[in-house]
Design a protein around this motif. Structure first.
Motif, PDB file in Angstrom:
ATOM      1  N   ALA A 166       0.812  -1.223   0.000  1.00 32.25           N
ATOM      2  CA  ALA A 166       0.000   0.000   0.000  1.00 32.25           C
ATOM      3  C   ALA A 166       0.842   1.268   0.000  1.00 32.25           C
ATOM      4  O   ALA A 166       0.457   2.286  -0.574  1.00 32.25           O
ATOM      5  CB  ALA A 166      -0.947  -0.003   1.202  1.00 32.25           C
ATOM      6  N   CYS A 258      -5.486  -0.687   1.867  1.00 30.50           N
ATOM      7  CA  CYS A 258      -5.094  -0.178   3.182  1.00 30.50           C
ATOM      8  C   CYS A 258      -5.955  -0.793   4.289  1.00 30.50           C
ATOM      9  O   CYS A 258      -7.182  -0.720   4.250  1.00 30.50           O
ATOM     10  CB  CYS A 258      -5.259   1.344   3.230  1.00 30.50           C
ATOM     11  SG  CYS A 258      -4.032   2.223   2.259  1.00 30.50           S
TER      12      CYS A 258
ATOM     13  N   LEU B 140     -20.089  12.366   6.718  1.00 29.24           N
ATOM     14  CA  LEU B 140     -18.758  12.326   7.323  1.00 29.24           C
ATOM     15  C   LEU B 140     -17.773  11.604   6.400  1.00 29.24           C
ATOM     16  O   LEU B 140     -16.628  12.045   6.213  1.00 29.24           O
ATOM     17  CB  LEU B 140     -18.834  11.629   8.686  1.00 29.24           C
ATOM     18  CG  LEU B 140     -17.498  11.276   9.345  1.00 29.24           C
ATOM     19  CD1 LEU B 140     -16.658  12.513   9.617  1.00 29.24           C
ATOM     20  CD2 LEU B 140     -17.734  10.500  10.645  1.00 29.24           C
ATOM     21  N   GLU B 143     -16.790  13.941   3.795  1.00 20.71           N
ATOM     22  CA  GLU B 143     -15.862  14.939   4.326  1.00 20.71           C
ATOM     23  C   GLU B 143     -14.443  14.372   4.431  1.00 20.71           C
ATOM     24  O   GLU B 143     -13.461  15.036   4.072  1.00 20.71           O
ATOM     25  CB  GLU B 143     -16.368  15.378   5.713  1.00 20.71           C
ATOM     26  CG  GLU B 143     -15.491  16.358   6.441  1.00 20.71           C
ATOM     27  CD  GLU B 143     -15.983  16.594   7.872  1.00 20.71           C
ATOM     28  OE1 GLU B 143     -17.099  17.138   8.034  1.00 20.71           O
ATOM     29  OE2 GLU B 143     -15.275  16.216   8.820  1.00 20.71           O
ATOM     30  N   ILE B 144     -14.339  13.147   4.926  1.00 22.25           N
ATOM     31  CA  ILE B 144     -13.033  12.501   5.081  1.00 22.25           C
ATOM     32  C   ILE B 144     -12.354  12.357   3.718  1.00 22.25           C
ATOM     33  O   ILE B 144     -11.153  12.617   3.572  1.00 22.25           O
ATOM     34  CB  ILE B 144     -13.196  11.127   5.766  1.00 22.25           C
ATOM     35  CG1 ILE B 144     -13.558  11.322   7.248  1.00 22.25           C
ATOM     36  CG2 ILE B 144     -11.948  10.273   5.616  1.00 22.25           C
ATOM     37  CD1 ILE B 144     -13.988  10.060   7.970  1.00 22.25           C
ATOM     38  N   ARG B 147     -11.330  15.826   2.226  1.00 24.21           N
ATOM     39  CA  ARG B 147     -10.167  16.410   2.889  1.00 24.21           C
ATOM     40  C   ARG B 147      -8.881  15.639   2.588  1.00 24.21           C
ATOM     41  O   ARG B 147      -7.812  15.986   3.088  1.00 24.21           O
ATOM     42  CB  ARG B 147     -10.390  16.432   4.398  1.00 24.21           C
ATOM     43  CG  ARG B 147     -11.449  17.405   4.822  1.00 24.21           C
ATOM     44  CD  ARG B 147     -11.559  17.471   6.324  1.00 24.21           C
ATOM     45  NE  ARG B 147     -12.622  18.372   6.737  1.00 24.21           N
ATOM     46  CZ  ARG B 147     -13.027  18.536   7.995  1.00 24.21           C
ATOM     47  NH1 ARG B 147     -12.432  17.848   8.953  1.00 24.21           N
ATOM     48  NH2 ARG B 147     -13.996  19.371   8.282  1.00 24.21           N
ATOM     49  N   GLU B 149      -8.110  12.615   3.566  1.00 23.63           N
ATOM     50  CA  GLU B 149      -7.613  11.814   4.694  1.00 23.63           C
ATOM     51  C   GLU B 149      -7.286  10.383   4.293  1.00 23.63           C
ATOM     52  O   GLU B 149      -6.434   9.751   4.912  1.00 23.63           O
ATOM     53  CB  GLU B 149      -8.608  11.847   5.853  1.00 23.63           C
ATOM     54  CG  GLU B 149      -8.797  13.245   6.412  1.00 23.63           C
ATOM     55  CD  GLU B 149      -9.806  13.320   7.559  1.00 23.63           C
ATOM     56  OE1 GLU B 149      -9.872  12.391   8.367  1.00 23.63           O
ATOM     57  OE2 GLU B 149     -10.536  14.339   7.635  1.00 23.63           O
ATOM     58  N   LYS B 272      -4.194   6.229   0.982  1.00 24.10           N
ATOM     59  CA  LYS B 272      -3.692   6.465   2.344  1.00 24.10           C
ATOM     60  C   LYS B 272      -4.583   5.910   3.440  1.00 24.10           C
ATOM     61  O   LYS B 272      -4.284   6.082   4.633  1.00 24.10           O
ATOM     62  CB  LYS B 272      -3.524   7.967   2.571  1.00 24.10           C
ATOM     63  CG  LYS B 272      -2.466   8.607   1.684  1.00 24.10           C
ATOM     64  CD  LYS B 272      -2.361  10.088   1.939  1.00 24.10           C
ATOM     65  CE  LYS B 272      -1.262  10.726   1.094  1.00 24.10           C
ATOM     66  NZ  LYS B 272      -1.253  12.194   1.220  1.00 24.10           N
TER      67      LYS B 272
ATOM     68  N   ARG C 296     -12.557  12.368  15.231  1.00 27.30           N
ATOM     69  CA  ARG C 296     -12.077  11.091  14.681  1.00 27.30           C
ATOM     70  C   ARG C 296     -11.802  10.092  15.805  1.00 27.30           C
ATOM     71  O   ARG C 296     -11.040   9.144  15.630  1.00 27.30           O
ATOM     72  CB  ARG C 296     -10.797  11.312  13.864  1.00 27.30           C
ATOM     73  CG  ARG C 296     -10.949  12.200  12.637  1.00 27.30           C
ATOM     74  CD  ARG C 296     -11.781  11.592  11.538  1.00 27.30           C
ATOM     75  NE  ARG C 296     -11.882  12.492  10.397  1.00 27.30           N
ATOM     76  CZ  ARG C 296     -12.847  13.420  10.265  1.00 27.30           C
ATOM     77  NH1 ARG C 296     -13.787  13.570  11.192  1.00 27.30           N
ATOM     78  NH2 ARG C 296     -12.877  14.190   9.189  1.00 27.30           N
TER      79      ARG C 296
END
Lengths: 376, 376, 376, 376
Positions: A166, A258, B140, B143-144, B147, B149, B272, C296
Motif C-alpha cells: 500500500a 489499506c 462524514l 468529508e473525510i 479532505r 484523509e 492512504k 475522529r
C-alpha cells in the motif's frame, strides 16, 4: 506406506510455517503413517544445515537437486519462490516423487498444465498449499453448504485483499516483476479465494471477465532508492465469474488495500440462507437461515468448536481458537494420510492448481481484451 | 421565498416517511423558509382526507392533478409508485412547480432525460430522494474523502442488498413487472448505492459491465396462488464500473440476499486509508489510516456525533444515534433551504437522477450484450 | 543447563495441549536449551505408553512417583486433576525438581501457601499455567498500559464466563464437588481473569467483596441419572476489588453463562484511553485514545502482528491469527528459557499462584460473610 | 380527555429532544388524544418566546410558575436542571396537573419520596423520562424475557458509561456539585441502567453494595481556570445488587470512561439463553438460545424491525434504523395515550422514579459504609 519421508525445499516465510506444522502434526492428529523429516534444501549448505537443525530434519543440502533424487525421500515439499516451482516439481516427478507445492502452482496456466500432466503421467500424487480451505471454520462452511442448510448457492462474493504494498515508497520487490511472479495480486492472493470459491460452491468457474489496475505504476529501485522502476503487474483486480451451474460470483483482490492484513473473506448467498466469513476472525462463521421465525431472524456468530471438522484435535472446547499454522497442520495431516493410503486422492492437487492458474490467466486476458472469457 | 408550500402526492411507505420528516424538520433545523404542508393527494378523496389529517396537511384531494396545478403549492413531492413519476413530474413542471421526486426518477433513462430536460427548460428546481447520502455518517465519509484523509480513492465497493423477495413463495408484486418497475433490483435498490458512489468518489461513472440473473424465475400469482407468473426483471446484479478519473468500482445488488435487511454498504479504498460502512449500523463509520504507527494500525469505529455534519441538530451528544427518518429530515432541510434561496442548487437533482438511470440502463444492456458499455 | 528434560504427569485435556506446545516450541522459538521430552505418567502403564508414543516422550510409567524422583527429569509438568496438584508438587519439590503446574495451583490458599513455601525453601523454580497472559494480544495490552498510552488505569472489568454447565440436565461432575475442585467457577475460571488483572494492572489486589450463587442446586448423579446430587460450589460469582494503588475492579465469572464458549474478556479504562478484549477474538485488541482528534475518536481494532510481542515467531504477517495452543507454546518457551538461565525468574510462579488462591478464598469468604475482606 | 395540552419547562439539551418528539409524535403514532403544545417556560420571556416559535408552542413565559398554574395546561413537562425538579413538580401537582419529569426524579430519595407521595395523594398521573426503555430494541428484549425464551434470568450485567468528563482539564460543571446534581455519575447515568434492569428483569432491586471513586478530585474553576475546585461527587461506581427473586446483578457507571459515548449496555443471562445489547448500536439485539443444535449455537444479531414493538410506526422495513429521538417519541405516545385513557397507568411513574432514587442513595451509602444495604 508406513512412513512418509519429506524433502523440504525452501525455508522462508511459508517453509517455516510448514516446519511448524510438521512439528505438531503427529501430536495433534492420529496420522496413518509415520512422518519423517528427512532432507532439507536451502541455497547454501550452511543455511540448509542451520534450518535442518531448527526444523528437526535429518539431513540437509545446498542443492535442491539432491532432494528430488534422494532415495529416502517420498514427497518433495516445494516452498521456494514461485518461479522455481515448475523446474523443481518436474524434476521431482521425473524421479517418481510425490509433490507438495506451495501456491500458485506456476507462473502461468501453460506451465501449470505441464506440471499437472507430468504428475498424472507419472502416477505420483500432488498437493497444492491452498491451506485456508483446511481451516475448520471454512470446512464448516463447506459442510453447511453441502448439507443444503442455505439452499442452493446463488451468489459468491470473495476477496483476498492485503496492504503489503500500500505504501508507494515501498521499493519494488519480486512480487512486482513478471518474470519472478507472473501475475501480481491475482497470482499472489486471488489464487486462494478463487480456489476457495470452487471448493465452497462445489462447482468449477466456467467464464470470467476481469478488470485490473496497476495503481502505483513505479516504485523505488531496491538497489538504488533514488531510481524508480516500473511495476510490471496489477495491484488490484476484480472479476465477475460464472460457475458451471450458472451461479454468479464476484472476486476482488488487492495488495494495496489499506487496512487489510489478512483480508480473505467470503459471503455466500443461498436460496435459504447466507454464510459470511473473514479470515481475520478465522475461528468464527456468520450464518443466517431465512426460515427462522421472522421476528428472530439474524446472522448467528458461530465460534468454531469440537463439533466442527478437525477442530477437536487442537482443543476440545469451543471458541478457544485456532491459528494460521493449525490450518497448515490439517494440510499436513491430509498429505500424510493421503500418501499412507494408496487409493486416497489428495486435494487440492495439481489438477486443481492448474485450473486455478487457468482462471487467473483468463481473468488477466479478459481484462486486457475487455470481454468475457470462457474457461477450458 | 418566505414560505415553502408543499403538495404531497402519495402516502404509502415512503410518503409516510416524508410526512414524519416534514413534521420534525422545523424543530430540528433552523429552516430558512416556513414549511407549509398545503395539499395532499391520494387515490380517493377519503383516503386523502384521512392522511391529510394524520400528516397535518391543510387540504386534500383524490386527484393528483389538483395538486400540480394548485396556485398555493410551490413544490410537488412525488411519493407515488415509480411508473407515475414521469407523468406527475412533467405536469408539475408544466405548471412551474419545483419537483421533489422519490427515486428511481423514472422507469428508464429515456424518460428520466425527458424529465430532466423539462425541468431545466422550465427553470424549476428539482430534488430526488436519495436520502441515504443525507445521513450524517455518510456525509462524514464524504468529508473525510474530500479532505484527502484517505488519499486518492482507488477502489469503491458498494452493495445494496435486501431479502424482501428471498422467499420463492412470495407472490409476484409490482417490483417484478417491467411495466410497473422497469428494472428489478437495479432500479429499486442499486440506484441508491450507484448514486452514493458518485457522491462519495466525487466522480461520474463512465463505463460499466454488468451481470445479472433472475434467480426465482416464477412466482405465485397474487390473485390466484395456484398459478405461477413469470418474474420479468433481475433478482440480483453485479457491475464492474470505472469512474471518470479511472477509479475502479464494483456494485452489487440483490433483492433475494437472505439476511440483508438494509444491506447498503460501502468500502472505499484510498492510497492512504480506507473507509467501511454499512447502513445497518447507520451511526458508525470505520476508518483506517495507513500512516498510523504500524504497531497501532487498525480500523477505528467512529460513532457519529455533534462534530460531524448535521448530527448536532438531532442531539448534542455523540453516539446517541440517528434513525432512518432523520436522513429524510436532512433532505427536507435541503429542500426548504434550497428553495428559500433563489441561487441555491438542490442536490441530487433530476440531472443526477437521469445520470443514475442512464447508468442502470447501461448495466442492464452490458449484461445482455456481455460487453463493456460507455456512459454518456 | 543445556537441556530441559520434562516429566509430564497427566495427559487429559490440558496435558494434550502441553504436548502440542512441546512439539512445536523448538521450531517456533529459538530456545536457549534443548527441550527433551523424557518421561510421562498416566494412571496405567498402558495408557502412559500409548500417550508417550503419541506425544513423543522417551519413557512412560503408570506411577507418577516414578517421574518426580527420576534423575533424568529436570522439571515436573503437572496436568492432573486439581486435587492432586499439591501432593505431586510437594513430592517433586522434595526431589529438587522444578515444577510447572496447571492452574488453579491448589484447592485452597492454605495448600497453595504450603506449595509456594516449599518451592521457595527448596530453591526450585516454579511456573503456573496461566497461559492466557502469554497470548501476544494480551502481551500487547500489557505493553500499551506499561508505556502509559492509556494513562493511569482507573478501572478494570474482567470476566471469565463459559457455559459448560449451563444445561441443568448435565450430570454432576468433579467440578461441582468441593473435595475434588474446591471452589466452583471461581477456581476453575476466575483464577485466570484475576491473575490476568494483576498482570495487566501491574498491581496486586488488596481487598475484595464477592457475591455468588449456586443457580442449579442439584444435578443428576452421573452413575444413576434418576437420582439427583447436590452441587457443592458456586455456578456464578461477582466480586468488586481494589488493587494496591486504589484502582477499582470488577470480576465476573460463571460456568452457566449461556453462549460463552471462551468468555474471558477485559475492559481496562485509563485516564487517557481504554482497552477492550475478548478471548473469543484472541488475535484482536480494541484501543481507544482520548487525545485523538475529537471528530475522529473511536475504538481501533488492532490485529495482532509481527510488531507485537512474540507473534512473529508464529507468522511474519499481521492478522494471520494465533490459536489456543500457541499461547501454551509461548509458556513453554518461557519455561525452557527460564530454566536455561540460572538467574531468570519464571512468571507467573507459585507465589503468584498462591496470591490468586488467596484472592479466590477471600472472595468466597466475603460472599459468605457479606463484607469486604482484605488480602494478605 | 380529548386533548393533551402540554406545558414545557426548560428547553436545553433534553427539552429540545422533547420538542422534536412532540413534533413527530402525531404523525408517527395514532394518538388517542390530540396533542396541543400549549405553553413554554424559559428563564427569560425572550428566550421562551424564541423557543416557543422554534418548537411550535402556542404561548410562552419567562416564569415557570405561570405554566404550572395555567388552566389550559394538562400536563407539565419538566426539562429543567435536576435541582429544580422537586419544586416545579410539587407546584404542578398542587395545581392538579399531571407531571412528566426528566430523570433523575430528584437529587435524593427523600425528595423523590415527597414528590411521589404528593402525586399519589393528588391523584395525578406521572411519568419519568427513562426513555431508553422505550426503544423498540429494548422492548424486544423485554418481550423475549417475558415469553421465557431465555428461561429464568439468573444474572444481569448493566453499564451506563460515558466519557464527557474524561478530560481532567474540563472545568467543573454543575454535574460535579452536590447541591446542583446530588450524586455524580450514579444520578446522571446509572439511574437509566438501574431502572432498565428492573424493567427487564421484572423485579425490584432489594439489596445493594456499591463501590465508588472520585478519580479526578479537582477541576479548573470555570470562572477562573487558574484556580482548582473540588469535585464533590463520584466519577465512577460499581454495585452488586440482588433483585427481589434473588437474581444477581452488577451495575457499572462512569462519566470518565474514555471512548464510551453512549455506553448504556446490558448482558442478561438466563437459564436457557442470553441477551446482549449496547445503546451505541441501538437497533440491534444479540440473542443466544442454548437449545439450538450444539453445532450451530451462537449469538444471533437481530436487526430491529416491524415485527418488534413500536418499530413499524417509524418504518415498515427491518434494519432501517431508529434514532435517539424516536425513543422519546414512543415515550410521548405513552404519555398522551396514558392521559387520554382515564384508567391507564403511566410507566415508569414517580413511584418507579422514587424507587430508583432510593437504590441510588443506597448504593452511595453502602459504598461509604462498606456494607450491603437493603432497599425499602
Amino acid at each position: 506406506m508406513k512412513k512418509v519421508r519429506v524433502g523440504l525445499i525452501g525455508t522462508g516465510y511459508i517453509g517455516r510455517c510448514h516446519a511448524i506444522a510438521y512439528a505438531q502434526a503427529s501430536t495433534v492428529f492420529p496420522l496413518e503413517a509415520e512422518l519423517q523429516l528427512e532432507y532439507l534444501a536451502e541455497i547454501t549448505p550452511e543455511l540448509a544445515a542451520q534450518k535442518a537443525k531448527e526444523f528437526g530434519f535429518n539431513r540437509s543440502t545446498g542443492n535442491w537437486q539432491d532432494v528430488v533424487s534422494d532415495p529416502n525421500v517420498d514427497v518433495v515439499d516445494i516452498c521456494t519462490p514461485n518461479f522455481l516451482h515448475k523446474e523443481i516439481a518436474l524434476a521431482a516427478i521425473a524421479n517418481g516423487k510425490h509433490v507438495y507445492s506451495e501456491k500458485p502452482l506456476a507462473l502461468n496456466a501453460e506451465d501449470a498444465k505441464i506440471m499437472y500432466e507430468a504428475a498424472k503421467k507419472a502416477g505420483v500424487k500432488t498437493l497444492v498449499g491452498f491451506n485456508y480451505i483446511k481451516n475448520p471454520t471454512t470446512q464448516l462452511a463447506k459442510e453447511i453448504i453441502e448439507r443444503g442448510e442455505i439452499g442452493e448457492v446463488v451468489h459468491f462474493y470473495g476477496t483476498h485483499n492485503e496492504d503489503y504494498l500500500a505504501n508507494p515508497n515501498t521499493p519494488l520487490d519480486w512480487h512486482c516483476v513478471k518474470e519472478k511472479a507472473g501475475l501480481g495480486t491475482l497470482g499472489d492472493l486471488a489464487a486462494h479465494i478463487i480456489q476457495m470459491s470452487q471448493y465452497l460452491v462445489g462447482q468449477d468457474i466456467k467464464s470470467v471477465i476481469g478488470d485490473m489496475e496497476t495503481v502505483i505504476k513505479q516504485r523505488p529501485n531496491p538497489n538504488d532508492l533514488s531510481q524508480m522502476c516500473d511495476v510490471e503487474n496489477e495491484d488490484q483486480a476484480t472479476a465477475m465469474v460464472r460457475f458451471a451451474n450458472g451461479c454468479m460470483g464476484t472476486i476482488e483482490t488487492s495488495r494495496i488495500a489499506c487496512g487489510r492484513k489478512m483480508g480473505l473473506s467470503y459471503v455466500i448467498t443461498g436460496t435459504k440462507g447466507t454464510i459470511s466469513y473473514t479470515q481475520e476472525r478465522m475461528a468464527e462463521l456468520k450464518l443466517y437461515i431465512h426460515s427462522d421465525d421472522p421476528a428472530r431472524q439474524g446472522f448467528k456468530t458461530i465460534l468454531t468448536g469440537p463439533l466442527h471438522p478437525d477442530y477437536k484435535h487442537f482443543c476440545v472446547s469451543a471458541g478457544h481458537g485456532i491459528g494460521f499454522n493449525d490450518q497448515k497442520t490439517v494440510e499436513i495431516r491430509d498429505l500424510v494420510n493421503g500418501l499412507a493410503n494408496p487409493t486416497a486422492k489428495l486435494y487440492p492437487d495439481f489438477e486443481e492448481g492448474f485450473k486455478i492458474s487457468r482462471i487467473l490467466d483468463a481473468i488477466a486476458l479478459s481484462a486486457q481484451e475487455k470481454r468475457w472469457v470462457d474457461i477450458g
